[in-house]
Design a protein around this motif. Structure first.
Motif, PDB file in Angstrom:
ATOM      1  N   LYS A 171       0.835  -1.200   0.000  1.00 15.47           N
ATOM      2  CA  LYS A 171       0.000   0.000   0.000  1.00 15.47           C
ATOM      3  C   LYS A 171       0.865   1.243   0.000  1.00 15.47           C
ATOM      4  CE  LYS A 171      -4.709  -0.499   1.579  1.00 15.47           C
ATOM      5  NZ  LYS A 171      -5.718   0.043   2.522  1.00 15.47           N
ATOM      6  N   PHE A 172       0.436   2.258  -0.794  1.00 15.59           N
ATOM      7  CA  PHE A 172       1.148   3.526  -0.855  1.00 15.59           C
ATOM      8  C   PHE A 172       0.127   4.640  -1.033  1.00 15.59           C
ATOM      9  CE2 PHE A 172       3.322   6.863  -3.375  1.00 15.59           C
ATOM     10  CZ  PHE A 172       4.297   7.215  -2.447  1.00 15.59           C
ATOM     11  N   LEU A 173       0.083   5.571  -0.072  1.00 10.32           N
ATOM     12  CA  LEU A 173      -0.871   6.679  -0.098  1.00 10.32           C
ATOM     13  C   LEU A 173      -2.311   6.192  -0.234  1.00 10.32           C
ATOM     14  CD1 LEU A 173       1.005   9.238  -2.392  1.00 10.32           C
ATOM     15  CD2 LEU A 173       0.870   9.236   0.111  1.00 10.32           C
ATOM     16  N   GLY A 174      -2.604   5.084   0.455  1.00 12.65           N
ATOM     17  CA  GLY A 174      -3.946   4.529   0.418  1.00 12.65           C
ATOM     18  C   GLY A 174      -4.274   3.733  -0.822  1.00 12.65           C
ATOM     19  N   HIS A 195       1.412   9.607 -14.508  1.00 10.60           N
ATOM     20  CA  HIS A 195      -0.024   9.307 -14.494  1.00 10.60           C
ATOM     21  C   HIS A 195      -0.542   9.247 -13.058  1.00 10.60           C
ATOM     22  CE1 HIS A 195      -0.236   8.557 -18.743  1.00 10.60           C
ATOM     23  NE2 HIS A 195       0.615   7.549 -18.696  1.00 10.60           N
ATOM     24  N   PHE A 196       0.209   8.535 -12.216  1.00  8.38           N
ATOM     25  CA  PHE A 196      -0.193   8.318 -10.825  1.00  8.38           C
ATOM     26  C   PHE A 196      -0.379   9.645 -10.100  1.00  8.38           C
ATOM     27  CE2 PHE A 196       0.561   7.305  -6.358  1.00  8.38           C
ATOM     28  CZ  PHE A 196      -0.186   6.155  -6.189  1.00  8.38           C
ATOM     29  N   ILE A 197       0.603  10.530 -10.232  1.00  9.43           N
ATOM     30  CA  ILE A 197       0.554  11.832  -9.557  1.00  9.43           C
ATOM     31  C   ILE A 197      -0.568  12.705 -10.134  1.00  9.43           C
ATOM     32  CG2 ILE A 197       1.824  13.981  -9.173  1.00  9.43           C
ATOM     33  CD1 ILE A 197       4.387  12.253  -9.136  1.00  9.43           C
ATOM     34  N   ALA A 198      -0.759  12.616 -11.461  1.00 10.21           N
ATOM     35  CA  ALA A 198      -1.802  13.427 -12.103  1.00 10.21           C
ATOM     36  C   ALA A 198      -3.181  13.091 -11.557  1.00 10.21           C
ATOM     37  CB  ALA A 198      -1.765  13.211 -13.610  1.00 10.21           C
ATOM     38  N   PHE A 199      -3.436  11.798 -11.348  1.00  6.66           N
ATOM     39  CA  PHE A 199      -4.732  11.398 -10.805  1.00  6.66           C
ATOM     40  C   PHE A 199      -4.967  12.008  -9.421  1.00  6.66           C
ATOM     41  CE2 PHE A 199      -4.746   8.015 -14.036  1.00  6.66           C
ATOM     42  CZ  PHE A 199      -6.072   8.080 -14.426  1.00  6.66           C
ATOM     43  N   TYR A 200      -3.917  12.080  -8.627  1.00  7.06           N
ATOM     44  CA  TYR A 200      -4.050  12.681  -7.299  1.00  7.06           C
ATOM     45  C   TYR A 200      -4.365  14.170  -7.395  1.00  7.06           C
ATOM     46  CZ  TYR A 200      -2.918   8.895  -4.095  1.00  7.06           C
ATOM     47  OH  TYR A 200      -2.978   7.758  -3.344  1.00  7.06           O
ATOM     48  N   MET A 244      -4.382   0.946 -13.953  1.00  8.38           N
ATOM     49  CA  MET A 244      -4.773   1.768 -12.821  1.00  8.38           C
ATOM     50  C   MET A 244      -6.285   1.781 -12.686  1.00  8.38           C
ATOM     51  SD  MET A 244      -3.635   5.722 -12.117  1.00  8.38           S
ATOM     52  CE  MET A 244      -1.950   5.281 -12.531  1.00  8.38           C
ATOM     53  N   GLU A 245      -6.756   1.535 -11.472  1.00  5.19           N
ATOM     54  CA  GLU A 245      -8.184   1.556 -11.198  1.00  5.19           C
ATOM     55  C   GLU A 245      -8.480   2.719 -10.258  1.00  5.19           C
ATOM     56  OE1 GLU A 245      -9.317  -2.194  -9.590  1.00  5.19           O
ATOM     57  OE2 GLU A 245      -8.486  -3.335 -11.269  1.00  5.19           O
ATOM     58  N   THR A 246      -9.408   3.572 -10.648  1.00  4.92           N
ATOM     59  CA  THR A 246      -9.775   4.725  -9.827  1.00  4.92           C
ATOM     60  C   THR A 246     -11.108   4.470  -9.139  1.00  4.92           C
ATOM     61  OG1 THR A 246     -10.830   5.779 -11.737  1.00  4.92           O
ATOM     62  CG2 THR A 246      -8.528   6.347 -11.284  1.00  4.92           C
ATOM     63  N   SER A 247     -11.377   5.253  -8.131  1.00  2.00           N
ATOM     64  CA  SER A 247     -12.620   5.111  -7.387  1.00  2.00           C
ATOM     65  C   SER A 247     -13.804   5.542  -8.239  1.00  2.00           C
ATOM     66  CB  SER A 247     -12.568   5.963  -6.112  1.00  2.00           C
ATOM     67  OG  SER A 247     -13.818   5.939  -5.456  1.00  2.00           O
ATOM     68  N   CYS A 277      -8.797  12.489  -8.125  1.00  2.00           N
ATOM     69  CA  CYS A 277      -9.281  11.116  -8.259  1.00  2.00           C
ATOM     70  C   CYS A 277      -8.128  10.153  -7.991  1.00  2.00           C
ATOM     71  CB  CYS A 277      -9.856  10.897  -9.656  1.00  2.00           C
ATOM     72  SG  CYS A 277     -10.710   9.324  -9.854  1.00  2.00           S
ATOM     73  N   PRO A 278      -7.728  10.002  -6.729  1.00  2.00           N
ATOM     74  CA  PRO A 278      -6.592   9.137  -6.405  1.00  2.00           C
ATOM     75  C   PRO A 278      -6.858   7.681  -6.787  1.00  2.00           C
ATOM     76  CG  PRO A 278      -7.788   9.760  -4.422  1.00  2.00           C
ATOM     77  CD  PRO A 278      -8.330  10.596  -5.523  1.00  2.00           C
ATOM     78  N   PRO A 279      -5.859   7.008  -7.344  1.00  2.00           N
ATOM     79  CA  PRO A 279      -6.034   5.603  -7.741  1.00  2.00           C
ATOM     80  C   PRO A 279      -6.345   4.733  -6.534  1.00  2.00           C
ATOM     81  CG  PRO A 279      -4.028   6.540  -8.672  1.00  2.00           C
ATOM     82  CD  PRO A 279      -4.517   7.507  -7.650  1.00  2.00           C
ATOM     83  N   ALA A 280      -7.242   3.781  -6.724  1.00  2.00           N
ATOM     84  CA  ALA A 280      -7.571   2.835  -5.653  1.00  2.00           C
ATOM     85  C   ALA A 280      -6.679   1.608  -5.725  1.00  2.00           C
ATOM     86  CB  ALA A 280      -9.038   2.421  -5.758  1.00  2.00           C
ATOM     87  N   ARG A 281      -6.289   1.246  -6.950  1.00  2.00           N
ATOM     88  CA  ARG A 281      -5.444   0.062  -7.132  1.00  2.00           C
ATOM     89  C   ARG A 281      -4.590   0.227  -8.378  1.00  2.00           C
ATOM     90  NH1 ARG A 281      -5.360  -5.115  -9.542  1.00  2.00           N
ATOM     91  NH2 ARG A 281      -4.558  -6.758  -8.174  1.00  2.00           N
ATOM     92  N   VAL A 282      -3.326  -0.166  -8.265  1.00  2.00           N
ATOM     93  CA  VAL A 282      -2.394  -0.109  -9.386  1.00  2.00           C
ATOM     94  C   VAL A 282      -1.757  -1.487  -9.547  1.00  2.00           C
ATOM     95  CG1 VAL A 282      -0.191   0.828 -10.198  1.00  2.00           C
ATOM     96  CG2 VAL A 282      -1.896   2.346  -9.197  1.00  2.00           C
TER      97      VAL A 282
END
Length: 207
Positions: free
Chosen positions: A4-7, A46-51, A69-72, A55-60
């Motif tokens: 896990k990283f940043l939730g 990509h990861f940082i952009a979603f944050y 990448m799966e978002t909420s 829309c922070p990623p839920a699973r990568v």
């Protein structure tokens, strides 16, 4: 393996670890290490952009040829923000290309030409308007802002084929001219498979 990283739950596939290890072991030029590092920074973009887009990623999931990448579903991005998120990866590579090029010229560091070239190729290649790539996905999102989704998909499909065909011919030509260097040909073949798989899914859903 999962952590896990940043939730966000991050799953690292065995195939990904195996490919990275084998590539680094077999490579003698050092190009593989720079390619892997550039690809990691690309995906981090990509990861940082979603944050930043709320829309922070839920699973990568780290896969051999990229990242899934799966978002909420509770915080959808929308087409405009999704296009920005798609372009963030290639833009990171192009920014690194400029950085390495500038540092190399300023301080006379010839070795920086290698990471500069790797990031230029990776960033430019991913901007191609082919649906599996970032450029193609961003184009689809932009088209959806002005057209119905089915028309955006059809236009994206036509453009993808129009670009894939000459790239495939170029890959075959390079293979013959370079003594059967199949790197680009394998990459293009993988893109064709992803494109065909995506279109098959669209046909099953909307057909």
């Amino acid at each position: 393996m999962e952590c896990k990283f940043l939730g966000c739950r991050i799953h690292i596939s065995v195939a990904f670890v195996t490919l990275v290890a084998v590539t680094i072991i077999l490579d003698r030029s050092g190009m593989a290490a720079w390619t892997i590092e550039s690809a990691f920074l690309h995906e981090s973009g990509h990861f940082i952009a979603f944050y930043f887009l709320g829309c922070p990623p839920a699973r990568v999931e780290l896969l051999p040829f990229g990242m899934r990448m799966e978002t909420s579903k509770e915080a959808p991005l929308g087409y405009a923000k999704e296009a920005v998120a798609c372009l963030s990866g290639p833009l990171v590579n192009l920014a690194l290309f400029l950085l390495f090029s500038m540092l190399g010229r300023t301080f006379g560091l010839q070795w920086m030409a290698v990471p500069a070239a790797v990031n230029l190729v990776l960033g430019t290649f991913n901007l191609l308007p082919i649906v599996p790539l970032d450029g193609g996905q961003a184009l689809f999102c932009v088209l959806c802002l002005f057209l119905e989704e089915k028309w955006a998909n059809r236009i994206s499909c036509v453009l993808s084929v129009a670009v894939l065909l000459p790239v495939a011919i170029l890959a075959f030509y390079i293979m013959l001219r370079s003594g059967f260097n199949i790197t680009l040909l394998v990459t293009v073949s993988y893109l064709v498979l992803l494109f065909a798989k995506g279109q098959w899914r669209v046909h099953r859903i909307h057909g």
